[in-house]
Write a protein that holds these residues in place. Structure first.
Motif, short mmCIF file in Angstrom:
data_model
loop_
_atom_site.label_atom_id
_atom_site.label_comp_id
_atom_site.label_asym_id
_atom_site.label_seq_id
_atom_site.Cartn_x
_atom_site.Cartn_y
_atom_site.Cartn_z
N ARG A 98 0.83 -1.22 0.00
CA ARG A 98 0.00 0.00 0.00
C ARG A 98 0.86 1.25 0.00
O ARG A 98 0.55 2.24 -0.68
N ALA A 99 1.93 1.24 0.78
CA ALA A 99 2.83 2.39 0.82
C ALA A 99 3.49 2.61 -0.54
O ALA A 99 3.62 3.75 -1.00
N LEU A 100 3.88 1.53 -1.19
CA LEU A 100 4.47 1.66 -2.53
C LEU A 100 3.48 2.26 -3.51
O LEU A 100 3.84 3.13 -4.30
N ARG A 101 2.24 1.80 -3.47
CA ARG A 101 1.23 2.37 -4.37
C ARG A 101 0.98 3.83 -4.05
O ARG A 101 0.77 4.64 -4.96
N ALA A 102 1.01 4.19 -2.77
CA ALA A 102 0.76 5.58 -2.39
C ALA A 102 1.87 6.50 -2.89
O ALA A 102 1.61 7.60 -3.38
N VAL A 103 3.11 6.06 -2.77
CA VAL A 103 4.24 6.92 -3.15
C VAL A 103 4.51 6.85 -4.65
O VAL A 103 4.57 7.88 -5.32
N LEU A 104 4.65 5.65 -5.19
CA LEU A 104 5.00 5.52 -6.60
C LEU A 104 3.81 5.79 -7.52
O LEU A 104 4.00 6.10 -8.69
N ALA A 164 0.26 -38.46 4.16
CA ALA A 164 0.94 -37.19 4.41
C ALA A 164 1.82 -37.26 5.64
O ALA A 164 2.64 -36.36 5.88
N GLY A 165 1.68 -38.31 6.42
CA GLY A 165 2.49 -38.45 7.62
C GLY A 165 2.20 -37.34 8.61
O GLY A 165 1.05 -36.98 8.85
N SER A 166 3.25 -36.78 9.17
CA SER A 166 3.07 -35.72 10.17
C SER A 166 3.33 -34.33 9.57
O SER A 166 3.47 -33.37 10.32
N ALA A 167 3.40 -34.25 8.26
CA ALA A 167 3.65 -32.96 7.61
C ALA A 167 2.47 -32.02 7.87
O ALA A 167 1.32 -32.42 7.70
N PRO A 168 2.75 -30.80 8.30
CA PRO A 168 1.64 -29.87 8.55
C PRO A 168 0.97 -29.47 7.25
O PRO A 168 1.61 -29.44 6.19
N MET A 169 -0.31 -29.15 7.35
CA MET A 169 -1.05 -28.69 6.16
C MET A 169 -0.55 -27.30 5.82
O MET A 169 -0.58 -26.40 6.65
N PRO A 170 -0.06 -27.09 4.60
CA PRO A 170 0.43 -25.75 4.24
C PRO A 170 -0.72 -24.75 4.16
O PRO A 170 -1.84 -25.09 3.81
N GLU A 171 -0.40 -23.52 4.50
CA GLU A 171 -1.39 -22.43 4.50
C GLU A 171 -1.12 -21.48 3.34
O GLU A 171 0.02 -21.29 2.93
N PHE A 172 -2.17 -20.87 2.85
CA PHE A 172 -2.04 -19.85 1.81
C PHE A 172 -1.37 -18.62 2.41
O PHE A 172 -1.50 -18.35 3.60
N PHE A 173 -0.66 -17.86 1.57
CA PHE A 173 -0.07 -16.60 1.99
C PHE A 173 -0.93 -15.50 1.39
O PHE A 173 -0.90 -15.27 0.19
N GLU A 174 -1.73 -14.87 2.23
CA GLU A 174 -2.67 -13.85 1.78
C GLU A 174 -2.13 -12.47 2.10
O GLU A 174 -1.91 -12.15 3.26
N MET A 175 -1.91 -11.70 1.08
CA MET A 175 -1.42 -10.34 1.26
C MET A 175 -1.86 -9.49 0.08
O MET A 175 -2.24 -10.01 -0.97
N ASP A 176 -1.83 -8.20 0.26
CA ASP A 176 -2.08 -7.26 -0.81
C ASP A 176 -0.77 -7.13 -1.58
O ASP A 176 0.20 -6.57 -1.07
N ASP A 177 -0.72 -7.71 -2.76
CA ASP A 177 0.53 -7.67 -3.51
C ASP A 177 0.40 -6.93 -4.84
O ASP A 177 1.24 -7.07 -5.71
N GLU A 178 -0.65 -6.15 -4.95
CA GLU A 178 -0.87 -5.39 -6.19
C GLU A 178 0.25 -4.35 -6.34
O GLU A 178 0.42 -3.50 -5.48
N PRO A 179 1.01 -4.44 -7.44
CA PRO A 179 2.09 -3.46 -7.62
C PRO A 179 1.52 -2.08 -7.97
O PRO A 179 0.35 -1.97 -8.36
N PRO A 180 2.33 -1.05 -7.86
CA PRO A 180 1.86 0.29 -8.24
C PRO A 180 1.42 0.29 -9.70
O PRO A 180 1.92 -0.46 -10.52
N SER A 181 0.49 1.16 -10.00
CA SER A 181 -0.07 1.25 -11.35
C SER A 181 1.02 1.55 -12.36
O SER A 181 1.81 2.48 -12.17
N ALA A 182 1.07 0.77 -13.42
CA ALA A 182 2.12 0.93 -14.44
C ALA A 182 2.00 2.25 -15.20
O ALA A 182 2.97 2.73 -15.76
N GLU A 183 0.82 2.84 -15.20
CA GLU A 183 0.66 4.09 -15.95
C GLU A 183 1.41 5.25 -15.30
O GLU A 183 1.74 6.22 -15.95
N HIS A 184 1.70 5.11 -14.00
CA HIS A 184 2.43 6.19 -13.31
C HIS A 184 3.93 5.92 -13.27
O HIS A 184 4.69 6.78 -12.91
N LEU A 185 4.33 4.68 -13.56
CA LEU A 185 5.75 4.35 -13.47
C LEU A 185 6.47 4.54 -14.76
O LEU A 185 6.01 4.55 -15.80
#
Length: 185
Positions: A98-104, A164-185
């Motif tokens: 979010r900070a990257l989108r705000a600045v860039l 699967a044995g004792s392997a833990p169930m993997p979890e999704f990595f949820e984050m806002d990963d939208e890069p800054p708008s290309a029209e401004h870069l």
């Protein structure tokens, strides 16, 4: 007598086929776990690299002080959250996005950076953009790998035989990963 021998031969053949199938499923599950671990390592490296180049941009003299402080603080928090657990890291990385989108993403940012006499700043901005795209792709690959392994582990045979044995169930990595708008870069 020949009927018992035929039945025994069929039972042995069925057992061999079932064993081969279970072995194949276990091997596939193992390969999927390896794929998830590899994808996680790539995502972790991409996140750390993005944090490093954002800190480099924030430390340059190209940004106004408020923008440099915003980016520097967000990048430092993301790097510190590396060992704080998944939820804290997801939040910190989302805040950095979010900070990257705000600045860039500010109108005129690209023109201002292009007009600077030192070409190094434009290079750092390009690195930040590239690092953001790598994070986006790495997260997609990781989440696709997690979805694949969750689908396989949901199968009855995998659960019944505990492949699967004792392997833990993997979890999704949820984050806002939208890069800054290309029209401004």
């Amino acid at each position: 007598m020949p009927t018992w021998i035929s039945i025994a031969a069929l039972a042995v053949a069925a057992l061999v086929l079932l064993s081969a199938y279970v072995s194949w499923r276990a091997g596939r599950l193992d390969r999927l776990h390896t794929r998830v671990e590899t994808a996680w390592a790539a995502l972790d490296a991409a996140l750390l690299r993005r944090g490093a180049v954002v800190l480099e941009l924030a430390g340059s003299q190209a940004l106004e002080p408020a923008s440099a402080l915003l980016l520097g603080d967000a990048a430092a928090r993301a790097r510190r959250a590396h060992g704080d657990g998944r939820a804290a890291r997801e939040l910190a990385e989302s805040n950095l996005s979010r900070a990257l989108r705000a600045v860039l993403g500010e109108p005129g940012f690209a023109v201002e950076m292009a007009g600077r006499p030192d070409g190094a700043t434009a290079g750092v901005v390009a690195e930040v953009e590239a690092a953001g795209k790598r994070v986006l792709l790495a997260r997609r690959f990781y989440n696709n790998a997690v979805a694949g392994i969750r689908e396989v582990r949901a199968g009855r045979l995998v659960r019944l035989l505990r492949l699967a044995g004792s392997a833990p169930m993997p979890e999704f990595f949820e984050m806002d990963d939208e890069p800054p708008s290309a029209e401004h870069l």
